[in-house]
Design a protein around this motif. Sequence first.
Motif, short mmCIF file in Angstrom:
data_model
loop_
_atom_site.label_atom_id
_atom_site.label_comp_id
_atom_site.label_asym_id
_atom_site.label_seq_id
_atom_site.Cartn_x
_atom_site.Cartn_y
_atom_site.Cartn_z
N UNK A 1 -8.78 2.49 -23.96
CA UNK A 1 -7.57 2.35 -22.48
C UNK A 1 -6.50 2.87 -23.03
N UNK A 2 -5.94 4.08 -22.65
CA UNK A 2 -4.90 4.90 -23.04
C UNK A 2 -3.42 4.13 -22.70
N UNK A 3 -3.64 2.78 -21.87
CA UNK A 3 -2.35 1.98 -21.81
C UNK A 3 -2.10 0.95 -22.66
N UNK A 4 -2.99 0.98 -23.76
CA UNK A 4 -3.06 -0.17 -24.63
C UNK A 4 -2.08 0.08 -25.91
N UNK A 5 -1.48 1.39 -25.99
CA UNK A 5 -0.45 1.41 -26.96
C UNK A 5 0.57 2.21 -26.45
N UNK A 6 1.58 2.21 -27.30
CA UNK A 6 2.96 2.69 -27.11
C UNK A 6 3.01 4.32 -27.53
N UNK A 7 3.02 5.30 -26.40
CA UNK A 7 3.00 6.76 -26.73
C UNK A 7 4.33 6.98 -27.23
N UNK A 8 4.75 7.58 -28.59
CA UNK A 8 6.09 7.96 -28.69
C UNK A 8 6.85 8.77 -27.95
N UNK A 9 8.00 9.02 -27.77
CA UNK A 9 8.84 9.75 -26.84
C UNK A 9 8.56 11.34 -27.19
N UNK A 10 8.29 11.50 -28.38
CA UNK A 10 8.19 12.96 -28.73
C UNK A 10 7.12 13.59 -28.21
N UNK A 11 5.92 12.65 -27.65
CA UNK A 11 4.81 13.42 -26.85
C UNK A 11 5.31 13.51 -25.68
N UNK A 12 6.14 12.57 -25.06
CA UNK A 12 6.44 12.56 -23.56
C UNK A 12 7.38 14.13 -23.50
N UNK A 13 8.14 14.18 -24.53
CA UNK A 13 8.97 15.38 -24.45
C UNK A 13 8.33 16.70 -24.57
N UNK A 14 7.19 16.64 -25.43
CA UNK A 14 6.52 18.03 -25.60
C UNK A 14 5.59 18.21 -24.13
N UNK A 15 5.07 17.15 -23.48
CA UNK A 15 4.48 17.29 -22.28
C UNK A 15 5.33 17.87 -21.03
N UNK A 16 6.47 17.39 -20.93
CA UNK A 16 7.58 17.44 -20.13
C UNK A 16 8.14 18.88 -20.21
N UNK A 17 8.57 19.25 -21.44
CA UNK A 17 9.35 20.40 -21.60
C UNK A 17 8.16 21.63 -21.58
N UNK A 18 6.99 21.44 -22.37
CA UNK A 18 6.20 22.53 -22.17
C UNK A 18 5.09 22.70 -20.90
N UNK A 19 5.35 21.79 -20.13
CA UNK A 19 4.25 21.66 -19.12
C UNK A 19 2.80 21.39 -19.49
N UNK A 20 2.38 20.65 -20.48
CA UNK A 20 1.26 20.43 -21.13
C UNK A 20 0.50 19.40 -20.34
N UNK A 21 -0.55 19.75 -19.96
CA UNK A 21 -1.53 18.60 -19.21
C UNK A 21 -1.73 17.62 -20.16
N UNK A 22 -2.21 16.27 -19.42
CA UNK A 22 -2.60 15.11 -20.25
C UNK A 22 -4.00 15.43 -20.92
N UNK A 23 -4.77 16.26 -20.48
CA UNK A 23 -5.81 16.57 -21.15
C UNK A 23 -5.68 17.44 -22.52
N UNK A 24 -4.77 18.35 -22.29
CA UNK A 24 -4.24 19.33 -23.70
C UNK A 24 -3.64 18.52 -24.50
N UNK A 25 -2.75 17.43 -24.06
CA UNK A 25 -1.99 16.63 -25.05
C UNK A 25 -3.03 15.99 -25.76
#
Length: 342
Positions: A267-291
């Motif tokens: 369950x991908x909602x069961x842990x806290x994903x650190x902000x660095x990964x959110x930043x990479x996804x947003x700035x790089x336009x990286x899909x959830x699958x690729x992340x």
Amino acid sequence: MDYKDAGVDVEAGRAFVTQIRNLVHSTFRPEVLGGLGGFSGCFQLPTGFKEPVLVSGTDGVGTKLKIAQVLNCHDTVGIDLVGMCVNDVLTSGAEPLFFLDYLATGKLDKEQLTQVVAGIASGCKQAGCALLGGETAEMPGFYQVGEYDLAGFCVGIVEKSQLLDGSQVQVGDVAIALASSGVHSNGYSLVRKIISDRGFSWSEQPELLGGKTLGETFLTPTRIYVKPVLAARQAGLEIHGMAHITGGGLPENLPRCLGQGQAIQIDTNSWVIPPVFQWLAEVGLVSPQAMYNTFNMGIGFVLLVPPQQAQQAISHFESQNIAAYAIGEVITGSGELVGIPD
């Protein structure tokens, strides 16, 4: 002409070995025989084993080294080098015994490379293994001045009856995830491309990263899980399988510790994903699958334990200041990971 004219300074190499001698000796365990400077390192097997099995692993740091070299900050990548090797060896249930490093550079810079070895020594202390020896190669023309590459090799030991090989894993086992310290040492080619293509500098401080610079964030060293995990086993926690979440993220690494006819649902909602990964996804336009297929997404290590011991496992690691989460369970299947974005 002589060797120095060709770009190799033999005397500097000897001085470097002298400079790092105390760092290396500070990691020694009682089983180490001899000191630094021989053609090989000698290590006596610990006593108390009935059927000892030696477990080995090797790895590098990858293009994270480029960031260290650009920022002239070399004291953390050695920790990464050790972490990538000892965490792999740990997945078999083995205690790391000793570590060897290979360091190649264009021109030997004693101060720079002493920082690197200091990091390696620090990583070895965190893992409880001895830095038994290594090799430093000066290779002018192959690497540019200021550039270097690292590789490491580790040997651990485990009682044969305690060796984890997937056969102990049972359907219904709970996956306990241990938090990473950040990106660790995988996915850095994508990290560097995002930073470069979007025109960022390593000194910038995005608000999402809580005031840390990009350089500080992405040079955070790999967390070493050896001592807390071995302590959990010694305290009676029944661990059926372990996975080190490295290149390929959860989809590639978590199924590697399963047995035949098994899969794992998370369950991908069961842990806290650190902000660095959110930043990479947003700035790089990286899909959830690729992340998920590139980065650890905040999980550096996973243990499979019986459901009745899940809370005991979480409490143990939280007492070691490592955030832990129950993120899923083993199900019947064909080695797949269910629940990841596709």
